[in-house]
Scaffold this motif. Structure first.
Motif, PDB file in Angstrom:
ATOM      1  N   ILE A   1      13.134  28.104  42.509  1.00  0.00           N
ATOM      2  CA  ILE A   1      13.879  28.683  41.385  1.00  0.00           C
ATOM      3  C   ILE A   1      13.032  29.645  40.552  1.00  0.00           C
ATOM      4  N   THR A   2      11.721  29.719  40.849  1.00  0.00           N
ATOM      5  CA  THR A   2      10.858  30.650  40.124  1.00  0.00           C
ATOM      6  C   THR A   2       9.679  31.025  41.018  1.00  0.00           C
ATOM      7  N   PHE A   3       8.961  32.076  40.650  1.00  0.00           N
ATOM      8  CA  PHE A   3       7.811  32.541  41.409  1.00  0.00           C
ATOM      9  C   PHE A   3       6.541  32.401  40.582  1.00  0.00           C
ATOM     10  N   GLU A   4       5.425  32.200  41.281  1.00  0.00           N
ATOM     11  CA  GLU A   4       4.148  32.056  40.592  1.00  0.00           C
ATOM     12  C   GLU A   4       3.659  33.380  40.007  1.00  0.00           C
ATOM     13  N   THR A   5       4.047  34.489  40.642  1.00  0.00           N
ATOM     14  CA  THR A   5       3.580  35.793  40.162  1.00  0.00           C
ATOM     15  C   THR A   5       4.168  36.104  38.794  1.00  0.00           C
ATOM     16  N   ASN A   6       3.432  36.888  38.018  1.00  0.00           N
ATOM     17  CA  ASN A   6       3.881  37.260  36.679  1.00  0.00           C
ATOM     18  C   ASN A   6       3.876  38.779  36.564  1.00  0.00           C
ATOM     19  N   ILE A   7       5.051  39.406  36.644  1.00  0.00           N
ATOM     20  CA  ILE A   7       5.121  40.874  36.601  1.00  0.00           C
ATOM     21  C   ILE A   7       4.801  41.424  35.220  1.00  0.00           C
ATOM     22  N   LEU A   8       4.704  40.547  34.213  1.00  0.00           N
ATOM     23  CA  LEU A   8       4.400  41.008  32.857  1.00  0.00           C
ATOM     24  C   LEU A   8       2.893  41.070  32.594  1.00  0.00           C
ATOM     25  N   LYS A   9       2.096  40.605  33.564  1.00  0.00           N
ATOM     26  CA  LYS A   9       0.647  40.645  33.374  1.00  0.00           C
ATOM     27  C   LYS A   9       0.179  42.094  33.250  1.00  0.00           C
ATOM     28  N   GLY A  10      -0.520  42.364  32.196  1.00  0.00           N
ATOM     29  CA  GLY A  10      -1.004  43.732  31.975  1.00  0.00           C
ATOM     30  C   GLY A  10      -0.015  44.611  31.241  1.00  0.00           C
ATOM     31  N   PHE A  11       1.160  44.083  30.939  1.00  0.00           N
ATOM     32  CA  PHE A  11       2.184  44.868  30.253  1.00  0.00           C
ATOM     33  C   PHE A  11       1.854  44.948  28.771  1.00  0.00           C
ATOM     34  N   LYS A  12       1.884  46.148  28.223  1.00  0.00           N
ATOM     35  CA  LYS A  12       1.561  46.337  26.803  1.00  0.00           C
ATOM     36  C   LYS A  12       2.721  47.041  26.115  1.00  0.00           C
ATOM     37  N   GLY A  13       3.256  46.378  25.115  1.00  0.00           N
ATOM     38  CA  GLY A  13       4.301  47.008  24.310  1.00  0.00           C
ATOM     39  C   GLY A  13       5.594  47.189  25.070  1.00  0.00           C
ATOM     40  N   LEU A  14       6.461  48.043  24.550  1.00  0.00           N
ATOM     41  CA  LEU A  14       7.763  48.315  25.137  1.00  0.00           C
ATOM     42  C   LEU A  14       7.863  49.777  25.496  1.00  0.00           C
ATOM     43  N   LYS A  15       6.864  50.262  26.239  1.00  0.00           N
ATOM     44  CA  LYS A  15       6.808  51.686  26.582  1.00  0.00           C
ATOM     45  C   LYS A  15       7.170  51.951  28.018  1.00  0.00           C
TER      46      LYS A  15
END
Length: 390
Positions: free
Chosen positions: A369-383
Motif C-alpha cells: 500500500i506504500t513505497f519505501e522511496t520518498n520523492i519529496l527528498k531534496g524538495f525545497k519549497g513550492l517552486k
C-alpha cells in the motif's frame, strides 16, 4: 484467549432502530466461549457509548437512562491497540480494548462505507464488506450501473438529483414517463423501503419525488414490474468462494414490500424479530430453472460488488424473467432466518462471518500500500521542478 469483539450498531440513519434489533439478535447468538462481546452503540446524534446494559433492548426505550449509565467513548489506535476511551472525566480512562470490529449497521454512516473507511484508516480489522463494496452497495444507482456491466439483469430506470428536479421539474417528469406508469420511486441511498412509493400518474409521481427527496439528494425511478413476485437469497463468502442460502419469497399486501411488511408485520409495535417479522415462504415455490437463474445472478451480483461476509440480494421475478432489485451488504437480521433453512445455526453463521473478516484483513495486510522511496527528498519549497536537486 477470547477475541474481543466490538459490535457497532445504531447510527445516524433512518434505519437506526432496525440496526439495534439486528445487533441485539446477533449479540444474543454469539459464542461467548470464543468472543468477549463489547457493545458499541452510536446514538442518532453521532455520540458513541459502551456498556453491558446496551445488550438489553429495553434500555433503548429510555435514552436518558442509557446516557446516564452507559459510558461515552471514542475509538482510536494507540501503538497498535484499538481502545475505547472514556470521553468524559478528568483522567479519561481506557474502558475497553477490541481486537475486531463487527459493524451491524443499516443505511447511511454505517452500511455505506463511512465506518469501514474509518476502520481502514486506523488499521482496525473488521467483518463484512469493505469500504468500496459498501459504498456501491448503498447507492442504488451505482449498484445498477455495475450490475448492468456485469450482465446482472435489472429493471429499466432513470435517476436524478434534487437540483435536477428543482431546476426543471417538467423535464424530469417527462423523462420518467418514458418508462411508462406505474413507476417505483426510491431514495438512492436508503434501505428498509424507507421513502419508497408506487406512482400511477404525474400527480402521484410529483408527490413521490418530493417525499423521496426528503431523505436523499439523489432519487432512482424504476419501471414497475407487473405481476411480480419478490424473492431473496443470501450469499456468504468473499470474492474467492460463495455459499448460497435457500431462496425465500416475501409476501406483502402492498404493491411493494414496505417498512411495515419487513419489520412490524401485523403489530403496531416493532418486535425484536427484525427482518424475521416479514411474511415469507422458505424455500420459495420455484421451478428448478428459476432457482438456477436466481443463484447464477446472485453470485454474479455478489462478485461484481466485491462483497464479503453475508449479503442478501433481492430479486423480482415475472414471466420467468429475473430482475435484481438490490444487494444489502449488512442485511436486516443478517439473514440468519435464511441460513436456518440451510441447517446453519445463527451461531455458526456469525462464526463464519467473523472468520471471513479475519482472513480478509490478513489478505489486505499482505498487499503493498506504500513505497519505501520518498520523492519529496531534496524538495525545497513550492517552486515545482526547480525546487528539486538534480
Amino acid at each position: 484467549m477470547k477475541i474481543r469483539l466490538g459490535v457497532l450498531f445504531g447510527g445516524m440513519s433512518v434505519e437506526h432502530e432496525v440496526s439495534i434489533i439486528t445487533a441485539i439478535q446477533a449479540m444474543n447468538n454469539l459464542d461467548t466461549t470464543k468472543y468477549e462481546i463489547i457493545p458499541i452503540y452510536i446514538a442518532k446524534d453521532g455520540v458513541w457509548y459502551t456498556g453491558n446494559m446496551l445488550k438489553d433492548i429495553e434500555i433503548y426505550s429510555d435514552m436518558d437512562l442509557l446516557k446516564r449509565y452507559a459510558k461515552e467513548v471514542v475509538l482510536y489506535n494507540t501503538n497498535g491497540r484499538f481502545v475505547l476511551q472514556n470521553k468524559k472525566g478528568i483522567f479519561r480512562k481506557i474502558v475497553s480494548e477490541i481486537d475486531l470490529a463487527f459493524p451491524i449497521m443499516h443505511g447511511t454512516h454505517g452500511e455505506d462505507g463511512a465506518l469501514q473507511g474509518y476502520f481502514e484508516t486506523i488499521k482496525l480489522p473488521y467483518c463484512e464488506s469493505n469500504t468500496y463494496a459498501c459504498c456501491v452497495g448503498q447507492d442504488k444507482v451505482f449498484m445498477k450501473q455495475i450490475f448492468e456491466t456485469n450482465k446482472v439483469n435489472v429493471a429499466r430506470y432513470k435517476w436524478f438529483f434534487d437540483a435536477d428536479y428543482s431546476n426543471d421539474t417538467e423535464k424530469v417528469i417527462k423523462e420518467i414517463e418514458k418508462l411508462g406508469y406505474p413507476v417505483v420511486v426510491k431514495p438512492a441511498t436508503l434501505g428498509s423501503s424507507v421513502g419508497i412509493s408506487v406512482c400511477h400518474d404525474a400527480l402521484e409521481l410529483n408527490e413521490g419525488l418530493k417525499d423521496a427527496f426528503k431523505y436523499d439528494t439523489k432519487v432512482i425511478v424504476e419501471e414497475f414490474i407487473k405481476n411480480a413476485r419478490e424473492v431473496n437469497i443470501s450469499v456468504l463468502g468473499n470474492y474467492e468462494h460463495q455459499e448460497l442460502s435457500p431462496i425465500e419469497e416475501v409476501g406483502s399486501a402492498n404493491e411493494v414490500l414496505t417498512y411495515e411488511d419487513k419489520y412490524i408485520g401485523g403489530n403496531k409495535k416493532i418486535p425484536s424479530k427484525g427482518m424475521a417479522s416479514a411474511k415469507r415462504q422458505i424455500p420459495a415455490n420455484l421451478s428448478s430453472e428459476l432457482v438456477r437463474k436466481i443463484q447464477e445472478q446472485a453470485i454474479r451480483a455478489y462478485k461484481a460488488l466485491n462483497s464479503s461476509g453475508v449479503v442478501r440480494i433481492d430479486f423480482l421475478i415475472s414471466n420467468d424473467e429475473v430482475y435484481a432489485i438490490e444487494a444489502n451488504t449488512i442485511p436486516g437480521s443478517l439473514s440468519f432466518y435464511l441460513w436456518d433453512y440451510a441447517k446453519k445455526s445463527y451461531k455458526e453463521l456469525l462464526d463464519d462471518i467473523i472468520n471471513i473478516g479475519i482472513k480478509d484483513y490478513k489478505k489486505r495486510e499482505n498487499k503493498t500500500i506504500t513505497f519505501e522511496t520518498n520523492i519529496l527528498k531534496g524538495f525545497k519549497g513550492l517552486k515545482g521542478a526547480k525546487g528539486i536537486k538534480k
